[in-house]
Design an enzyme around this catalytic site. Structure first.
Site, PDB file in Angstrom:
ATOM      1  N   ARG A  37      -7.479 -67.078  21.424  1.00 20.48           N
ATOM      2  CA  ARG A  37      -7.634 -65.942  20.516  1.00 20.48           C
ATOM      3  C   ARG A  37      -8.774 -65.026  20.937  1.00 20.48           C
ATOM      4  O   ARG A  37      -8.712 -63.809  20.722  1.00 20.48           O
ATOM      5  CB  ARG A  37      -7.850 -66.453  19.090  1.00 20.48           C
ATOM      6  CG  ARG A  37      -6.569 -66.977  18.451  1.00 20.48           C
ATOM      7  CD  ARG A  37      -6.793 -67.539  17.071  1.00 20.48           C
ATOM      8  NE  ARG A  37      -5.516 -67.787  16.401  1.00 20.48           N
ATOM      9  CZ  ARG A  37      -5.392 -68.432  15.248  1.00 20.48           C
ATOM     10  NH1 ARG A  37      -6.477 -68.907  14.640  1.00 20.48           N
ATOM     11  NH2 ARG A  37      -4.208 -68.611  14.715  1.00 20.48           N
ATOM     12  N   LYS A 191       4.497 -81.151   8.478  1.00 18.34           N
ATOM     13  CA  LYS A 191       5.054 -81.123   7.123  1.00 18.34           C
ATOM     14  C   LYS A 191       6.211 -80.151   6.945  1.00 18.34           C
ATOM     15  O   LYS A 191       6.128 -78.995   7.334  1.00 18.34           O
ATOM     16  CB  LYS A 191       3.948 -80.771   6.123  1.00 18.34           C
ATOM     17  CG  LYS A 191       2.817 -81.792   6.073  1.00 18.34           C
ATOM     18  CD  LYS A 191       1.756 -81.353   5.069  1.00 18.34           C
ATOM     19  CE  LYS A 191       0.623 -82.371   4.983  1.00 18.34           C
ATOM     20  NZ  LYS A 191      -0.417 -81.946   4.020  1.00 18.34           N
ATOM     21  N   GLY A 344      -0.582 -71.062  16.512  1.00 14.83           N
ATOM     22  CA  GLY A 344      -1.034 -72.332  15.973  1.00 14.83           C
ATOM     23  C   GLY A 344      -1.032 -73.457  16.979  1.00 14.83           C
ATOM     24  O   GLY A 344      -1.410 -73.298  18.143  1.00 14.83           O
ATOM     25  N   GLY A 368       0.468 -68.618  11.089  1.00 17.12           N
ATOM     26  CA  GLY A 368       0.769 -68.362   9.685  1.00 17.12           C
ATOM     27  C   GLY A 368       1.385 -67.003   9.463  1.00 17.12           C
ATOM     28  O   GLY A 368       2.339 -66.852   8.692  1.00 17.12           O
TER      29      GLY A 368
END
Length: 387
Positions: A37, A191, A344, A368
Site C-alpha cells: 500500500r 468467515k 487484503g 473491504g
C-alpha cells in the site's frame, strides 16, 4: 469527477495539497511486513511534489481507540515512504517547503475521524481543510468509510480523485458493467459472514463461483458433511443452504473443495493428511484445500475471461498449508483472463509467496472497498467526489 490530472493542469507549485492515502500496512513491531500500500501511494504523491506542491498526507494504521497509541504510530511508514520517494518524510502537522511531503500522525488517534456524529467529523474536517488548498482522495482502501479525512473534508476543499482511486474504480466497473464471460469468482478467507452480501449479489452475475478457505467448511456442513474441528459458522448454515439452492436455480456452477489438508491442530508444524472434503475426521481441522481441489479449481479457471479473487484458500502463512493459495494464484498468472486480486489477505499472499505481481491484471489495495462495491453498495469516498 475532477482528477489529479485536472489539478496538475491548474498548477500546484507552492500550493498546499492534502492527500488521503491508504498506508494501513501490517507491522511486526516496527517492521513493515508488506509495503504494497505504501508503494501504491507513491505515483500520486510524486506527481504532486514533482510539480512543486507542498504535500500533507493523512492516513491511518490499525484500530487505535481514538487516542495516541505508540504501537499504531505511522513512524515506520514515514521512513519507508521516504525511501520510496527518495527524500525524507517527516511526521508533522503542517505542510513543508515546495516539493516536500509531511505525514500527519495516525488520523485515527483523533476519535472524531470515525465518529458517527456528523458534527464531530466535520469539526475535524474543518481543521484538516485549514491546512490545505486542495484535497486529493487516493486511499482506495478507505473510500467505503464515511470518515472525516475521507468523506467530510472532500466537501470543504476543491476535491480530486487520485490516480490510484481512479484505476481501482475503473477496474471495478469492468467487473460489474463491462465484464467478459465466463465470469468466475474465487472466494476464500475465514468467515462466510464477511462475504454474505458479496455472495448474494454475485449469484445473479457470475457464471461460476469457487469457494475455498475457512468459509468452505460452512458450505460443506450445509450439505450435511462432517467437518471435524474445522472453522464453522453454525449460525450461517441456513443462509448458506439458501445460497446453494439459489446457485442451482440460477444455473451458477458453485464449486467446493473435494479434498483438504486435515491437521491435528492449528500450527505450522501440525501433523496433517489429505482427506476427502466429505469425510474430515472428527478430531481434525481443514487448513488448506487438497491436491485434487487445486487441480479442480485450476481447471475451472482455465476458460475464464474475467476472474475476481478474494481470500486465501488456506492458512498461507504456514508453509505446509500455502499450496492451495499458491495453486489458485498460479492458475490466474497462467490465465488469459482479466484477473483481479481483491486486496487484503489475497494481495498479501501474492507477495508473501513471491509470485509476480505483473502476472495479474490488477491487484487491489482495498479488500473491504472492493467487496462492498461488489455487494452493490455506494462508496461514500467516491460518491462525494462526483458531487
Amino acid at each position: 469527477m475532477k482528477t489529479l490530472s485536472d489539478l496538475l493542469a491548474e498548477g500546484v507549485s507552492g500550493r498546499r495539497v492534502l492527500v488521503r492515502a491508504d498506508l494501513n500496512v501490517p507491522l511486526d513491531g516496527d517492521k513493515i511486513t508488506d509495503d504494497g500500500r505504501v508503494r501504491a501511494s507513491v505515483p500520486t504523491i510524486k506527481a504532486l511534489t514533482g510539480a512543486g506542491a507542498r504535500v500533507l498526507v493523512a492516513a491511518h494504521l490499525g484500530r487505535p481507540k481514538g487516542e495516541p497509541d505508540p504501537k499504531f504510530s505511522l513512524a515506520p511508514v514515514a521512513v519507508r515512504l521516504g525511501e520510496l520517494l527518495g527524500a525524507p518524510v517527516e511526521i508533522g502537522t503542517e505542510t513543508g517547503a515546495d516539493g516536500t511531503v509531511v505525514l500527519l500522525e495516525n488520523i485515527r488517534f483523533d476519535a472524531r475521524e470515525t465518529s458517527k456524529v456528523d458534527a464531530e467529523r466535520e469539526a475535524l474536517a474543518d481543521e484538516l481543510a485549514a491546512k490545505a488548498d486542495a484535497f486529493v482522495s487516493d486511499g482506495f482502501g478507505v473510500v467505503h468509510r464515511k470518515q472525516a479525512s475521507v468523506y467530510d473534508v472532500a466537501k470543504k476543499l476543491p476535491a480530486y480523485a487520485g490516480g490510484l482511486v481512479l484505476s481501482e474504480v475503473e477496474v471495478l466497473h469492468k467487473l460489474t458493467e463491462d465484464l467478459k464471460r465466463p465470469y468466475v469468482v474465487v472466494l476464500g478467507g475465514a468467515k462466510v459472514s464477511d462475504k454474505l452480501g458479496v455472495i448474494k449479489n454475485l449469484l445473479s452475475k457470475v457464471d461460476r463461483l469457487l469457494v475455498g478457505g475457512g468459509m468452505a467448511y460452512t458450505f460443506l456442513k450445509a450439505q450435511g458433511h462432517e467437518v471435524g474441528n474445522s472453522l464453522l459458522q453454525a449460525d450461517q448454515l441456513d443462509q448458506v443452504r439458501g445460497f446453494l439452492a439459489e446457485a442451482e436455480e440460477r444455473g451458477v456452477e458453485l464449486v467446493l473443495p473435494v479434498d483438504v489438508l486435515a491437521a491435528t491442530g492449528f500450527a505450522a508444524d501440525a501433523e496433517h493428511e489429505v482427506v476427502a472434503a466429505t469425510a474430515i475426521p472428527a478430531d481434525r481441522e481443514g487448513l488448506d484445500i487438497g491436491p485434487k481441489t487445486r487441480e479442480l479449481f485450476a481447471s475451472k479457471l482455465a476458460d475464464a475471461a474475467t476472474v475476481f479473487w478474494n481470500g486465501p484458500m488456506g492458512v498461507f502463512e504456514f508453509e505446509a498449508f500455502s499450496g492451495g493459495t499458491r495453486a489458485v494464484a498460479e492458475a490466474l498468472v497462467k490465465s488469459d483472463a482479466f484477473t483481479v486480486v481483491g486486496g487484503g489477505d489475497s494481495a498479501a499472499a501474492v507477495r508473501a509467496l513471491g509470485l509476480p505481481e505483473d502476472g495479474f491484471s490488477h491487484i487491489s489495495t482495498g479488500g473491504g472497498a472492493s467487496l462492498e462495491f461488489l455487494e452493490g453498495k455506494e462508496l461514500p469516498g467516491v460518491s462525494v467526489l462526483e458531487q
